[in-house]
Write a protein that holds these residues in place. Structure first.
Motif, PDB file in Angstrom:
ATOM      1  N   LEU A   1       0.801  -1.220  -0.032  1.00 32.60           N
ATOM      2  CA  LEU A   1       0.055   0.105  -0.006  1.00 32.60           C
ATOM      3  C   LEU A   1       0.765   1.349   0.027  1.00 32.60           C
ATOM      4  O   LEU A   1       0.271   2.365   0.068  1.00 32.60           O
ATOM      5  CB  LEU A   1      -0.916   0.065   1.255  1.00 32.60           C
ATOM      6  CG  LEU A   1      -1.866  -1.061   1.133  1.00 32.60           C
ATOM      7  CD1 LEU A   1      -2.628  -1.088   2.541  1.00 32.60           C
ATOM      8  CD2 LEU A   1      -3.092  -1.004   0.175  1.00 32.60           C
ATOM      9  N   ARG A   2       2.141   1.211  -0.247  1.00 34.06           N
ATOM     10  CA  ARG A   2       3.045   2.270  -0.384  1.00 34.06           C
ATOM     11  C   ARG A   2       2.207   3.266  -1.404  1.00 34.06           C
ATOM     12  O   ARG A   2       2.256   2.976  -2.412  1.00 34.06           O
ATOM     13  CB  ARG A   2       4.478   2.088  -0.666  1.00 34.06           C
ATOM     14  CG  ARG A   2       5.058   1.511   0.475  1.00 34.06           C
ATOM     15  CD  ARG A   2       6.570   1.391   0.337  1.00 34.06           C
ATOM     16  NE  ARG A   2       6.859   0.267  -0.626  1.00 34.06           N
ATOM     17  CZ  ARG A   2       8.056  -0.394  -0.762  1.00 34.06           C
ATOM     18  NH1 ARG A   2       9.277   0.042   0.120  1.00 34.06           N
ATOM     19  NH2 ARG A   2       8.288  -1.412  -1.509  1.00 34.06           N
TER      20      ARG A   2
ATOM     21  N   VAL B   1      -0.484   4.620  -1.340  1.00 33.85           N
ATOM     22  CA  VAL B   1      -1.896   4.947  -1.612  1.00 33.85           C
ATOM     23  C   VAL B   1      -2.423   5.794  -0.712  1.00 33.85           C
ATOM     24  O   VAL B   1      -2.200   5.898   0.713  1.00 33.85           O
ATOM     25  CB  VAL B   1      -2.457   3.362  -1.057  1.00 33.85           C
ATOM     26  CG1 VAL B   1      -3.868   3.461  -1.098  1.00 33.85           C
ATOM     27  CG2 VAL B   1      -2.052   2.517  -2.153  1.00 33.85           C
ATOM     28  N   ASP B   2      -3.283   6.828  -1.053  1.00 37.99           N
ATOM     29  CA  ASP B   2      -3.854   7.931  -0.224  1.00 37.99           C
ATOM     30  C   ASP B   2      -4.523   7.212   0.783  1.00 37.99           C
ATOM     31  O   ASP B   2      -5.670   6.261   0.302  1.00 37.99           O
ATOM     32  CB  ASP B   2      -4.553   8.944  -1.122  1.00 37.99           C
ATOM     33  CG  ASP B   2      -3.510   9.757  -1.982  1.00 37.99           C
ATOM     34  OD1 ASP B   2      -2.555   9.854  -1.770  1.00 37.99           O
ATOM     35  OD2 ASP B   2      -3.997  10.130  -2.874  1.00 37.99           O
TER      36      ASP B   2
ATOM     37  N   VAL C   1      -4.238   5.704   3.719  1.00 36.46           N
ATOM     38  CA  VAL C   1      -3.670   4.620   4.365  1.00 36.46           C
ATOM     39  C   VAL C   1      -2.236   5.106   5.027  1.00 36.46           C
ATOM     40  O   VAL C   1      -1.473   5.583   4.316  1.00 36.46           O
ATOM     41  CB  VAL C   1      -3.251   3.297   3.546  1.00 36.46           C
ATOM     42  CG1 VAL C   1      -2.723   2.165   4.310  1.00 36.46           C
ATOM     43  CG2 VAL C   1      -4.718   3.035   2.795  1.00 36.46           C
TER      44      VAL C   1
ATOM     45  N   GLN D   1       1.410   5.276   6.281  1.00 37.28           N
ATOM     46  CA  GLN D   1       2.511   4.842   5.368  1.00 37.28           C
ATOM     47  C   GLN D   1       3.752   4.314   6.103  1.00 37.28           C
ATOM     48  O   GLN D   1       3.974   4.836   7.357  1.00 37.28           O
ATOM     49  CB  GLN D   1       3.150   6.123   4.537  1.00 37.28           C
ATOM     50  CG  GLN D   1       2.187   6.493   3.374  1.00 37.28           C
ATOM     51  CD  GLN D   1       1.854   5.513   2.442  1.00 37.28           C
ATOM     52  OE1 GLN D   1       2.785   5.013   1.776  1.00 37.28           O
ATOM     53  NE2 GLN D   1       0.629   4.684   2.238  1.00 37.28           N
TER      54      GLN D   1
ATOM     55  N   SER E   1     -12.794   5.745  -0.140  1.00 40.50           N
ATOM     56  CA  SER E   1     -11.770   5.515  -1.423  1.00 40.50           C
ATOM     57  C   SER E   1     -10.260   4.446  -0.800  1.00 40.50           C
ATOM     58  O   SER E   1     -10.192   3.686  -1.437  1.00 40.50           O
ATOM     59  CB  SER E   1     -11.268   6.854  -1.825  1.00 40.50           C
ATOM     60  OG  SER E   1     -10.283   6.762  -2.579  1.00 40.50           O
ATOM     61  N   ALA E   2     -10.111   4.898   0.493  1.00 40.02           N
ATOM     62  CA  ALA E   2      -9.026   3.966   0.877  1.00 40.02           C
ATOM     63  C   ALA E   2      -9.260   2.566   1.169  1.00 40.02           C
ATOM     64  O   ALA E   2      -8.733   1.859   0.843  1.00 40.02           O
ATOM     65  CB  ALA E   2      -8.546   4.908   2.453  1.00 40.02           C
TER      66      ALA E   2
ATOM     67  N   ARG F   1      -9.294   0.692  -1.932  1.00 35.75           N
ATOM     68  CA  ARG F   1      -7.915   0.605  -2.438  1.00 35.75           C
ATOM     69  C   ARG F   1      -7.477  -0.715  -1.764  1.00 35.75           C
ATOM     70  O   ARG F   1      -6.853  -1.421  -2.277  1.00 35.75           O
ATOM     71  CB  ARG F   1      -7.043   1.665  -2.316  1.00 35.75           C
ATOM     72  CG  ARG F   1      -7.315   3.003  -3.184  1.00 35.75           C
ATOM     73  CD  ARG F   1      -7.203   2.453  -4.470  1.00 35.75           C
ATOM     74  NE  ARG F   1      -5.695   2.538  -4.894  1.00 35.75           N
ATOM     75  CZ  ARG F   1      -5.056   1.706  -5.671  1.00 35.75           C
ATOM     76  NH1 ARG F   1      -5.740   0.586  -6.235  1.00 35.75           N
ATOM     77  NH2 ARG F   1      -3.735   1.720  -5.727  1.00 35.75           N
TER      78      ARG F   1
ATOM     79  N   ASP G   1      -8.727  -3.634  -3.296  1.00 41.23           N
ATOM     80  CA  ASP G   1      -8.408  -3.905  -4.612  1.00 41.23           C
ATOM     81  C   ASP G   1      -6.806  -4.678  -4.619  1.00 41.23           C
ATOM     82  O   ASP G   1      -6.632  -5.557  -5.569  1.00 41.23           O
ATOM     83  CB  ASP G   1      -7.819  -2.652  -5.352  1.00 41.23           C
ATOM     84  CG  ASP G   1      -8.931  -1.789  -5.925  1.00 41.23           C
ATOM     85  OD1 ASP G   1     -10.170  -2.339  -6.250  1.00 41.23           O
ATOM     86  OD2 ASP G   1      -8.899  -0.513  -6.100  1.00 41.23           O
ATOM     87  N   PHE G   2      -6.232  -4.745  -3.403  1.00 41.62           N
ATOM     88  CA  PHE G   2      -4.800  -5.305  -3.108  1.00 41.62           C
ATOM     89  C   PHE G   2      -5.303  -6.636  -2.540  1.00 41.62           C
ATOM     90  O   PHE G   2      -4.191  -7.508  -2.043  1.00 41.62           O
ATOM     91  CB  PHE G   2      -4.067  -4.446  -2.431  1.00 41.62           C
ATOM     92  CG  PHE G   2      -3.233  -3.381  -3.284  1.00 41.62           C
ATOM     93  CD1 PHE G   2      -2.088  -3.799  -3.781  1.00 41.62           C
ATOM     94  CD2 PHE G   2      -3.904  -2.108  -3.175  1.00 41.62           C
ATOM     95  CE1 PHE G   2      -1.569  -2.871  -4.561  1.00 41.62           C
ATOM     96  CE2 PHE G   2      -3.201  -1.176  -3.763  1.00 41.62           C
ATOM     97  CZ  PHE G   2      -1.987  -1.476  -4.377  1.00 41.62           C
TER      98      PHE G   2
END
Length: 331
Positions: free
Chosen positions: A145-146, A148-149, A151, A153, A213-214, A217, A220-221
Motif C-alpha cells: 500500500l505504499r 496509497v492515499d 492509508v 505509510q 476510497s482508502a 484500495r 483492490d489489493f
C-alpha cells in the motif's frame, strides 16, 4: 509437582550445553514418582552437594528430574528478509520511545532526527505469538500500500540481531530479526475524538469519501481491514484528511464493529475474502451513520444516511464501494 524457570541461551547457568540454541529455554523441574517411568526428554538432577536434612525437598531429592524445552511464551522475533519490498531499516538501538499510545505502540524518535513517528513493536504487554504474525502481516500490507492515499505509510522496519543469540556466535554472523515497524505519525488524533466533540464546519462528507476510497484500495489489493472503526482512523497532520491505520487484517476484531453475520462466527478472520469485504462495508456504513449524526449540514446528513442504509443492510451483497463513492459525490 513441577516448577518452571526461564533462561535465555546466552545466559550462563553453569553448564548450558543442553539449553536450546538461539532462543529462550524453559527448565521444568519435576518429581518422578515412579522410578521405572521415563519422563519424556528429561534427565535426573545432578546435585553438587546434598540438601540439608530439614529441607522440604530432601525426601524427594532422588526423584527430581529436569526437562528442557523452548519457552512457548517467549516473544517470537521473525527473521527479517531484507529482499522483501526493499524497505529502509533502522536498528532498534536508534529508536527512542517518548509516549505510549497503546499496547506495544509508542510515539518515537530516531537518533539524530526530531520528527515524531509511531513505533509498533513485537514485544508488547500481554504478548501472544500471533502478535508477531500480525506485525509481519501489517508490514507486508503496508509495502503493498505504499503511496496509497488514505492509508498510513511505512517509514522503516526496525531490526536487530537476534536478542536470544547463543554465546560464541560472532555478532556479524547473527540472525537479523524484525523488532517492529516505524510509521508516519499523524498528530490530529483519531476520528473518534472528533465524533465525541463535534465542531461546526468539519468536513464530514469529505472524510467519508476518503475513508471509502482508502477502503476500496485495500480491497483492490486483496486486503480487508476487519477492524474498521473510528479509533482506527486518524486525521493527517497538515491536510486533516482521513487515514486508515492498523491494516494488518489479522490483528483482531471488535464485536461492536462486526457485521451481523460475522458476530455469530468463532473465527471471523478466517472467512473468505468476499465475506470479509462485506464485513468492511458494513463497518463503513456504521461509521458514516455516526458521522451523519455529527454533521449539521442537511445535504451531508442525507447522503451519509443513504450510504449507511445501503451499507448496513443484512441482505448480501451490500452496496459496492464504487457505488458508495458515486453516491457521496452527489453534491
Amino acid at each position: 509437582m513441577a516448577s518452571q524457570g526461564y533462561v535465555s541461551r546466552h545466559t550462563s547457568i553453569g553448564s548450558d550445553e543442553h539449553l536450546c540454541g538461539q532462543t529462550v529455554s524453559e527448565l521444568i523441574i519435576e518429581c518422578q514418582q515412579d522410578p521405572t517411568s521415563n519422563i519424556s526428554q528429561s534427565q535426573m538432577l545432578d546435585f553438587k552437594k546434598r540438601l540439608h536434612i530439614e529441607s522440604e525437598y530432601s525426601p524427594i531429592i532422588d526423584q527430581l528430574c529436569v526437562r528442557v524445552r523452548e519457552d512457548p511464551a517467549r516473544v517470537r522475533y521473525p527473521t527479517y528478509d531484507a529482499s522483501v519490498g526493499f524497505v529502509p531499516t533502522k536498528e532498534v538501538s536508534e529508536i527512542t520511545k517518548t509516549e505510549e499510545l497503546g499496547m506495544g505502540v509508542h510515539k518515537a524518535h530516531i537518533t539524530g532526527d526530531e520528527i515524531t513517528y509511531v513505533y509498533k513493536e513485537a514485544d508488547r504487554p500481554l504478548y501472544e505469538p500471533r502478535d508477531s504474525e500480525t506485525l509481519e502481516q501489517e508490514m507486508r500490507n503496508l509495502i503493498l500500500l505504499r503511496g496509497v492515499d488514505g492509508v498510513v505509510q511505512l517509514v522503516a522496519a526496525v531490526v536487530s540481531r537476534n536478542p536470544y543469540q547463543t554465546m560464541g556466535i560472532n555478532s556479524s554472523d547473527g540472525q537479523t530479526v524484525l523488532r517492529g515497524i516505524l510509521l508516519v505519525y499523524h498528530s490530529n488524533g483519531t476520528l473518534q475524538s472528533f465524533l465525541q466533540s463535534p465542531k461546526k464546519d468539519l468536513p464530514w462528507l469529505q472524510w467519508a469519501i476518503q475513508i471509502t476510497s482508502a477502503l476500496s484500495r485495500l480491497h483492490d489489493f486483496g486486503i480487508t481491514h476487519m477492524d474498521l472503526k473510528p479509533t482506527n482512523i486518524v486525521l493527517s497532520t497538515i491536510a486533516m484528511e482521513a487515514v486508515l491505520i492498523d491494516v494488518s487484517g489479522v490483528g483482531g476484531t471488535s464485536r461492536d464493529w462486526l457485521s451481523p453475520e460475522m458476530r455469530t462466527l468463532s473465527e471471523p478472520l478466517s472467512e473468505d475474502l468476499k465475506s470479509r469485504i462485506q464485513n468492511d462495508i458494513w463497518a463503513l456504513g456504521k461509521i458514516v451513520s455516526v458521522m451523519a449524526n455529527a454533521t449539521s449540514d442537511e445535504t451531508e446528513q442525507r447522503l451519509l444516511r443513504q450510504l449507511s442504509h445501503l451499507a448496513t443492510t443484512e441482505f448480501l451483497p451490500r452496496t459496492p464501494l464504487q457505488d458508495a463513492l458515486s453516491l457521496l459525490s452527489q453534491t
